[in-house]
Design a protein around this motif. Structure first.
Motif, PDB file in Angstrom:
ATOM      1  N   GLU A 184       3.845  94.341  47.052  1.00  0.00           N
ATOM      2  CA  GLU A 184       4.422  95.445  46.307  1.00  0.00           C
ATOM      3  C   GLU A 184       2.917  95.483  45.716  1.00  0.00           C
ATOM      4  O   GLU A 184       2.806  96.372  45.596  1.00  0.00           O
ATOM      5  CB  GLU A 184       5.154  94.427  44.670  1.00  0.00           C
ATOM      6  N   TRP A 185       1.719  94.209  45.723  1.00  0.00           N
ATOM      7  CA  TRP A 185       0.511  95.320  46.301  1.00  0.00           C
ATOM      8  C   TRP A 185       0.362  95.619  47.057  1.00  0.00           C
ATOM      9  O   TRP A 185      -0.005  96.708  47.084  1.00  0.00           O
ATOM     10  CB  TRP A 185      -0.629  93.832  45.928  1.00  0.00           C
ATOM     11  N   VAL A 186       0.521  95.984  48.072  1.00  0.00           N
ATOM     12  CA  VAL A 186       0.324  96.025  49.248  1.00  0.00           C
ATOM     13  C   VAL A 186       0.928  98.001  48.790  1.00  0.00           C
ATOM     14  O   VAL A 186       0.592  98.857  49.218  1.00  0.00           O
ATOM     15  CB  VAL A 186       1.487  96.547  50.623  1.00  0.00           C
ATOM     16  N   ARG A 187       2.179  98.184  48.278  1.00  0.00           N
ATOM     17  CA  ARG A 187       3.637  99.270  47.654  1.00  0.00           C
ATOM     18  C   ARG A 187       2.197  99.518  46.976  1.00  0.00           C
ATOM     19  O   ARG A 187       1.699 101.408  47.263  1.00  0.00           O
ATOM     20  CB  ARG A 187       4.199  99.249  47.193  1.00  0.00           C
ATOM     21  N   ASP A 188       1.672  99.077  45.764  1.00  0.00           N
ATOM     22  CA  ASP A 188       0.378 100.120  45.025  1.00  0.00           C
ATOM     23  C   ASP A 188      -1.237 100.182  45.346  1.00  0.00           C
ATOM     24  O   ASP A 188      -1.027 101.415  44.318  1.00  0.00           O
ATOM     25  CB  ASP A 188       0.740  98.703  43.288  1.00  0.00           C
ATOM     26  N   ASN A 189      -1.098 100.037  46.291  1.00  0.00           N
ATOM     27  CA  ASN A 189      -2.512  99.395  46.477  1.00  0.00           C
ATOM     28  C   ASN A 189      -3.322 100.342  47.807  1.00  0.00           C
ATOM     29  O   ASN A 189      -4.423 100.523  48.358  1.00  0.00           O
ATOM     30  CB  ASN A 189      -3.498  98.353  46.010  1.00  0.00           C
ATOM     31  N   ILE A 190      -2.212 100.320  48.660  1.00  0.00           N
ATOM     32  CA  ILE A 190      -2.796 100.155  50.025  1.00  0.00           C
ATOM     33  C   ILE A 190      -3.026 101.901  50.330  1.00  0.00           C
ATOM     34  O   ILE A 190      -4.060 101.999  51.429  1.00  0.00           O
ATOM     35  CB  ILE A 190      -2.019 100.406  50.712  1.00  0.00           C
ATOM     36  N   ARG A 191      -3.206 103.445  49.445  1.00  0.00           N
ATOM     37  CA  ARG A 191      -3.476 104.728  49.424  1.00  0.00           C
ATOM     38  C   ARG A 191      -5.205 104.378  49.252  1.00  0.00           C
ATOM     39  O   ARG A 191      -5.747 104.547  49.820  1.00  0.00           O
ATOM     40  CB  ARG A 191      -2.625 105.440  48.920  1.00  0.00           C
ATOM     41  N   ALA A 192      -5.415 103.714  48.432  1.00  0.00           N
ATOM     42  CA  ALA A 192      -7.399 103.912  48.154  1.00  0.00           C
ATOM     43  C   ALA A 192      -7.943 103.503  49.708  1.00  0.00           C
ATOM     44  O   ALA A 192      -8.222 102.772  50.246  1.00  0.00           O
ATOM     45  CB  ALA A 192      -7.411 102.461  47.543  1.00  0.00           C
ATOM     46  N   PHE A 193      -6.828 102.830  50.471  1.00  0.00           N
ATOM     47  CA  PHE A 193      -7.582 102.255  51.570  1.00  0.00           C
ATOM     48  C   PHE A 193      -7.168 103.200  52.917  1.00  0.00           C
ATOM     49  O   PHE A 193      -7.264 102.975  54.094  1.00  0.00           O
ATOM     50  CB  PHE A 193      -7.462 100.551  51.380  1.00  0.00           C
ATOM     51  N   GLY A 194      -6.555 104.149  52.357  1.00  0.00           N
ATOM     52  CA  GLY A 194      -6.093 105.006  53.537  1.00  0.00           C
ATOM     53  C   GLY A 194      -4.776 104.520  53.915  1.00  0.00           C
ATOM     54  O   GLY A 194      -4.185 105.715  55.517  1.00  0.00           O
ATOM     55  N   GLY A 195      -4.467 103.712  53.586  1.00  0.00           N
ATOM     56  CA  GLY A 195      -2.097 103.369  54.532  1.00  0.00           C
ATOM     57  C   GLY A 195      -1.871 104.743  53.287  1.00  0.00           C
ATOM     58  O   GLY A 195      -1.867 104.769  51.851  1.00  0.00           O
ATOM     59  N   ASP A 196      -0.864 104.573  54.961  1.00  0.00           N
ATOM     60  CA  ASP A 196       0.701 104.946  53.907  1.00  0.00           C
ATOM     61  C   ASP A 196       1.255 104.042  53.274  1.00  0.00           C
ATOM     62  O   ASP A 196       1.865 103.019  54.324  1.00  0.00           O
ATOM     63  CB  ASP A 196       1.053 105.735  55.006  1.00  0.00           C
ATOM     64  N   PRO A 197       1.901 103.763  52.159  1.00  0.00           N
ATOM     65  CA  PRO A 197       2.787 102.623  51.710  1.00  0.00           C
ATOM     66  C   PRO A 197       4.933 102.561  52.390  1.00  0.00           C
ATOM     67  O   PRO A 197       5.107 102.181  52.495  1.00  0.00           O
ATOM     68  CB  PRO A 197       2.656 103.111  50.557  1.00  0.00           C
ATOM     69  N   ALA A 198       4.818 104.214  53.033  1.00  0.00           N
ATOM     70  CA  ALA A 198       5.952 104.400  53.038  1.00  0.00           C
ATOM     71  C   ALA A 198       6.288 104.341  54.525  1.00  0.00           C
ATOM     72  O   ALA A 198       7.412 104.113  55.146  1.00  0.00           O
ATOM     73  CB  ALA A 198       5.905 106.052  53.035  1.00  0.00           C
ATOM     74  N   ARG A 199       4.723 103.174  55.568  1.00  0.00           N
ATOM     75  CA  ARG A 199       5.436 103.026  56.765  1.00  0.00           C
ATOM     76  C   ARG A 199       4.382 101.450  57.172  1.00  0.00           C
ATOM     77  O   ARG A 199       3.343 101.558  57.592  1.00  0.00           O
ATOM     78  CB  ARG A 199       3.830 104.243  57.246  1.00  0.00           C
ATOM     79  N   VAL A 200       5.007 101.250  56.311  1.00  0.00           N
ATOM     80  CA  VAL A 200       4.699  99.762  56.502  1.00  0.00           C
ATOM     81  C   VAL A 200       5.406  98.851  57.348  1.00  0.00           C
ATOM     82  O   VAL A 200       6.695  99.014  57.496  1.00  0.00           O
ATOM     83  CB  VAL A 200       4.818  98.759  54.868  1.00  0.00           C
ATOM     84  N   THR A 201       4.351  98.249  58.442  1.00  0.00           N
ATOM     85  CA  THR A 201       5.404  97.465  59.264  1.00  0.00           C
ATOM     86  C   THR A 201       4.998  96.051  58.802  1.00  0.00           C
ATOM     87  O   THR A 201       3.878  95.608  58.517  1.00  0.00           O
ATOM     88  CB  THR A 201       5.070  98.079  60.497  1.00  0.00           C
ATOM     89  N   LEU A 202       5.982  95.079  58.940  1.00  0.00           N
ATOM     90  CA  LEU A 202       5.593  93.554  58.185  1.00  0.00           C
ATOM     91  C   LEU A 202       6.053  93.228  59.421  1.00  0.00           C
ATOM     92  O   LEU A 202       6.943  92.777  60.237  1.00  0.00           O
ATOM     93  CB  LEU A 202       6.779  93.363  57.275  1.00  0.00           C
ATOM     94  N   PHE A 203       4.999  92.147  59.789  1.00  0.00           N
ATOM     95  CA  PHE A 203       4.992  90.777  60.885  1.00  0.00           C
ATOM     96  C   PHE A 203       4.844  89.917  60.777  1.00  0.00           C
ATOM     97  O   PHE A 203       3.615  89.211  59.595  1.00  0.00           O
ATOM     98  CB  PHE A 203       4.642  91.867  62.041  1.00  0.00           C
ATOM     99  N   GLY A 204       5.227  88.640  61.201  1.00  0.00           N
ATOM    100  CA  GLY A 204       4.853  87.627  61.226  1.00  0.00           C
ATOM    101  C   GLY A 204       4.990  86.604  62.533  1.00  0.00           C
ATOM    102  O   GLY A 204       6.192  86.796  62.998  1.00  0.00           O
ATOM    103  N   GLU A 205       4.721  84.979  62.695  1.00  0.00           N
ATOM    104  CA  GLU A 205       4.944  84.043  63.902  1.00  0.00           C
ATOM    105  C   GLU A 205       5.294  83.054  63.067  1.00  0.00           C
ATOM    106  O   GLU A 205       4.704  82.567  62.041  1.00  0.00           O
ATOM    107  CB  GLU A 205       3.907  84.309  64.361  1.00  0.00           C
ATOM    108  N   SER A 206       6.308  82.237  64.175  1.00  0.00           N
ATOM    109  CA  SER A 206       6.879  80.982  63.326  1.00  0.00           C
ATOM    110  C   SER A 206       7.061  81.044  61.418  1.00  0.00           C
ATOM    111  O   SER A 206       8.380  82.018  61.189  1.00  0.00           O
ATOM    112  CB  SER A 206       4.966  79.867  63.563  1.00  0.00           C
ATOM    113  N   ALA A 207       7.018  80.416  61.093  1.00  0.00           N
ATOM    114  CA  ALA A 207       7.258  80.712  59.577  1.00  0.00           C
ATOM    115  C   ALA A 207       6.983  81.388  58.824  1.00  0.00           C
ATOM    116  O   ALA A 207       7.809  81.920  57.768  1.00  0.00           O
ATOM    117  CB  ALA A 207       6.300  79.101  58.805  1.00  0.00           C
ATOM    118  N   GLY A 208       5.824  82.694  59.489  1.00  0.00           N
ATOM    119  CA  GLY A 208       5.558  83.811  59.111  1.00  0.00           C
ATOM    120  C   GLY A 208       6.506  84.520  59.950  1.00  0.00           C
ATOM    121  O   GLY A 208       6.954  85.368  59.338  1.00  0.00           O
ATOM    122  N   GLY A 209       7.546  84.228  60.831  1.00  0.00           N
ATOM    123  CA  GLY A 209       8.783  85.120  61.076  1.00  0.00           C
ATOM    124  C   GLY A 209       9.745  84.949  60.404  1.00  0.00           C
ATOM    125  O   GLY A 209      10.774  85.583  60.521  1.00  0.00           O
TER     126      GLY A 209
END
Length: 524
Positions: A184-209
């Motif tokens: 939710e923080w990414v959704r609300d704030n990532i534009r300020a860093f140049g990111g598009d909240p509609a183009r988020v890819t979530l990735f993780g490995e092991s427990a993160g997977g």
């Protein structure tokens, strides 16, 4: 599919801007190695004091410009546990809910965002464990990279709600709740860093997977990411409350010995809750390690630190959500290593790899199924076939089930990572758990990567790594792969990308093993 490498720089005459306003206040980042970085930004209030064992609360504002040049404290974990991570030298605190951002040194906006969830068995690790993670992805692919901490061990991944009272409430799935709030923080704030909240890819490995495949089944997380990549996910390590309540009781009994209350095993749940409140963070971490190492023998085939099907945040088993089409409707890459279980030896061994653990799992199956499985692992329970059995039980077969089920509703791509340097093969690990992170994060030229390639194979690993990152980046940019390069996974052909010195496509690799597992664990 191929995404050209590009290193972005600001237009002439435009000074780099490192002050960014986010929820809570203004943070000041730094320029390092040609990339803009912000570290240690709070995304929730400190979960300390009365907030211990509570869902994350809104971030507390600050007034001055906050320095965001260094990582925040890592989550509470044992400094001498079963796994060796970054904990031995790093500052550690219950106040650990922070996020980090890396972006190209440019003023480009609308960039794709890649949010990484670290692994570590939900017991160890942090977003600072490998300090340069994400830099290669940002430099090569023009994305915004985000990583974050979440609560671990008993503070995040034990279901202690049986000890909840109106005066001292305890909530479930705390680490999972942290992850939702971070997104939710990414959704609300990532534009300020140049990111598009509609183009988020979530990735993780092991427990993160596991976090990725679990979040796909969390309704509150739907809409917070547009694509997902699950690397080596133990996707079925999710348990009902009647199972997790037993682990909670065992944990409190262990903890009571540490805090000096040896009568707690026979006391009420209310008194057990008092022990949880009184325990220090270090005692909670020590008891977590003890429980984690006991569980594979006391409850073979399970992992105590895991999300719980609480009927609230996580309403059902993720594999059931995938089966019924209730998982997040997003494209998915999912896959495993060639020999996941080879890494789990000695103190690391928390899988179903010992004769007694394997016997316990076999006791709940039919004779025909046992015979089919034994044929796939000749010599079982000898060390090598046992490692492969345990790895396939925890990682490979559940990932296959996720892929075949999600592919009925959304584009799904399955892979197997087979490449391993000569020294790693000589040591008997082969392409084992975690080796793919050296490819995704371009670590092969760092000290441990150089050690692994001391007998050769660095050039081949570099080439394979570039191809893998190119695919991950193309996916994050919104591409669906050409059928000739990486066909979608479908139940009829089950075409799988084998990532190796020379990548290739195989149709239903290890088909007889898959059929054997389908008979062996039909409930998965």
């Amino acid at each position: 599919m191929t995404l050209s490498t590009r290193r972005l720089s600001p237009p002439r005459g435009t000074p780099p801007r490192h002050d960014v306003e986010v929820t809570g206040g203004i943070v000041r980042g730094v320029l390092r190695r040609g990339l803009r970085m912000w570290r240690g930004i709070p995304y929730a209030a400190p979960p300390v004091g009365e907030r211990r064992f509570r869902a994350p609360a809104p971030v507390e504002p600050w007034h001055d410009v906050r320095d965001a040049s260094e990582f925040g404290a890592i989550p509470i974990q044992s400094r001498n546990g079963a796994f060796v991570g970054a904990a031995r030298d790093a500052a550690m605190s219950e106040d650990c809910l922070t996020v980090n951002v890396i972006r190209p040194d440019s003023d480009e906006t609308g960039l794709p965002v890649m949010v990484f969830i670290h692994g570590g068995a939900y017991m160890v690790g942090s977003s600072a464990e490998h300090r340069r993670n994400g830099e290669a992805l940002v430099a090569e692919g023009g994305v915004v990279y985000v990583s974050f901490n979440y609560r671990l061990g008993a503070l995040g991944y034990l279901d202690l709600t049986r000890y909840s009272t109106p005066e001292r409430p305890i909530e479930s799935n705390l680490g999972l709740r942290d992850q939702v709030v971070a997104l939710e923080w990414v959704r609300d704030n990532i534009r300020a860093f140049g990111g598009d909240p509609a183009r988020v890819t979530l990735f993780g490995e092991s427990a993160g997977g596991n976090a990725v495949t679990t979040l796909m089944a969390v309704p509150a997380a739907h809409g917070l990411f547009a694509r997902a990549i699950a690397q080596s996910s133990p996707a079925n390590a999710i348990y009902p409350p009647e199972v997790t309540a037993v682990w909670a009781q065992e944990f409190v009994a262990i903890l009571s010995d540490l805090v000096g209350d040896r009568e707690v095993e026979a006391t009420s749940d209310d008194e057990g809750g008092a022990v949880l409140t009184a325990a220090s963070a270090e005692q909670l971490a020590e008891a977590t390690v003890t429980l984690t190492l006991r569980t594979p023998d006391a409850h073979p085939g399970t992992i105590a630190l895991s999300p719980v099907i609480d009927g609230e945040l996580l309403p059902e088993r993720p594999l059931d959500a995938f089966k019924e089409g209730r998982a997040a409707p997003v494209p998915l890459i999912i896959g495993t290593m060639d020999r996941e279980g080879a890494l789990f030896t000695g103190r690391l061994d928390i899988l179903a790899t010992t004769p007694s653990r394997i016997r316990a799992i076999f006791a709940n199956t039919k004779k025909k199924a046992r015979k089919a499985i034994k044929a796939e692992y000749p010599g079982l329970p000898a060390r090598r076939p046992a490692a492969d059995f345990g790895g396939d039980y925890a990682f490979w077969f559940p990932s296959v089930k996720v892929a075949e089920r999600h592919s009925q509703f959304q584009p799904t791509y399955f892979y197997r990572f087979d490449l391993a340097p000569r020294l790693v093969r000589w040591m008997g690990f082969d392409a084992t758990h975690g080796l793919d992170l050296f490819a995704v994060f371009d670590r092969i030229d760092r000290p441990f990567g150089r050690l692994m390639t001391a007998l050769g194979g660095r050039r081949a690993f570099h080439a394979t790594s570039r191809r893998m990152r190119s695919r991950w980046l193309a996916f994050a940019h919104g591409e669906l792969f050409d059928e000739s390069d990486w066909p979608r996974y479908e139940m009829e052909a089950r075409r799988t990308l084998i990532i190796d010195e020379e990548d290739r496509i195989e149709a239903d690799p290890r088909a007889t093993r898959r059929h054997a597992w389908r008979l062996f664990v039909p409930h998965v």
